[in-house]
Design an enzyme around this catalytic site. Structure first.
Site, PDB file in Angstrom:
ATOM      1  N   LYS A 171      17.625  52.172  85.607  1.00 49.71           N
ATOM      2  CA  LYS A 171      16.345  51.495  85.416  1.00 49.71           C
ATOM      3  C   LYS A 171      15.366  52.711  86.066  1.00 49.71           C
ATOM      4  CE  LYS A 171      12.825  49.067  84.098  1.00 49.71           C
ATOM      5  NZ  LYS A 171      11.790  48.681  84.968  1.00 49.71           N
ATOM      6  N   GLU A 178       9.872  57.496  80.949  1.00 48.30           N
ATOM      7  CA  GLU A 178       8.631  56.776  80.615  1.00 48.30           C
ATOM      8  C   GLU A 178       7.553  57.312  81.188  1.00 48.30           C
ATOM      9  OE1 GLU A 178       6.628  52.843  82.084  1.00 48.30           O
ATOM     10  OE2 GLU A 178       8.433  52.299  81.083  1.00 48.30           O
TER      11      GLU A 178
END
Length: 298
Positions: A171, A178
């Protein structure tokens, strides 16, 4: 399946809602009583303390944490310590640093408690579309909790990705990527906005989303945002960071990986928060000193 849920912010509350839609039993707690009352509308059973939460669950218990990383997560784990027993499973769905998750798994294992670190992506759209779940920890514990993951994720949207820490590591890198993608879109659209061609930014986003190689869900969201405010005049360009971009860059430095785009994206966020850049002022002063270039006075 029954689960205790701690942390009922926008994402946590939506996750409880999705679990209830799929008929799982949820006992929910948050420091904010209003948040607890909110999820009782979905059929969750509210608890007014961690003690009440744990007493409301049948052993062996599964407790899912959806609270901010660092101190808040550590505080909740301390509050649960005296209630946890062998066979229980704790799932941390927050954005904890993966090294913290490795240590937490090791500490809880001594009491016979399994710890799963679950990286969760999906934001406020997760209730409708499902959450991407990246789970680290013992495979046996993952299998026991799998009905919850299946309920929360879209088809093929969850996986056991490795031992303790692997979920939060994945993550972390996901969020670093991102950052880079957001920065690329931001810079590209700024170039369009500065063009003499007076490009319609909403039209460009809409067009690119139809078959171009840069189409993505993020670009769909850009299209939606630009439909509401075509020049984003109502938004200030101040960008926060959750911490995971920093950890990604730190990990890249430690391992000698040239993650230059990710590092730039992180530093660009820092720049967005400056009312005035001291660096830029010094550069202007130096240009005046060595070349006599004019400077703008305050």
């Amino acid at each position: 399946m029954q689960v205790g849920f701690v942390g009922l912010g926008r994402m946590g509350a939506a996750m409880v809602h999705r679990l209830r839609q799929r008929k799982h039993q949820v006992v929910a707690y948050d420091r904010n009583p209003e948040a607890v009352r909110g999820v009782t509308r979905f059929g969750a059973r509210g608890a007014d303390s961690l003690d009440a939460l744990m007493n409301g669950l049948r052993p062996p218990r599964i407790v899912w944490l959806m609270v901010p990383a660092g101190g808040p997560t550590a505080a909740v784990l301390r509050g649960l310590e005296s209630h946890l027993a062998a066979g229980d499973i704790v799932i941390d769905g927050g954005n904890s640093r993966y090294t913290d998750s490795v240590e937490r798994a090791r500490a809880l294992k001594q009491a016979g408690v399994d710890f799963l670190d679950a990286g969760v992506s999906g934001g406020i759209w997760g209730l409708k579309r499902g959450y991407c779940l990246m789970v680290g920890g013992e495979k046996k514990a993952f299998k026991k909790a799998e009905p919850l993951f299946k309920a929360l994720a879209p088809k093929d949207g969850y996986a056991h990705v490795g031992p303790s820490g692997a979920g939060h590591f994945l993550k972390m890198v996901h969020n670093g990527i991102e950052y880079g993608m957001l920065e690329a879109y931001g810079e590209g659209f700024e170039l369009l906005a500065a063009s003499d061609y007076k490009i319609d930014l909403h039209q460009a986003a809409r067009l690119w989303n139809r078959g171009s190689v840069v189409r993505s869900w993020l670009l769909e969201l850009a299209e939606a945002a630009l439909a509401k405010d075509r020049r984003l005049r109502r938004i200030r360009g101040y960008v926060e960071d959750s911490g995971e971009g920093r950890w990604t860059v730190e990990d890249a430095v430690a391992k000698g990986v040239p993650a230059t785009a990710l590092a730039h994206a992180l530093f660009a966020r820092f720049s967005s928060r400056q009312k005035e850049s001291f660096s830029a002022k010094l550069i202007a002063a130096l240009r005046q000193e060595f070349g006599g270039h004019a400077v703008k006075k305050r």
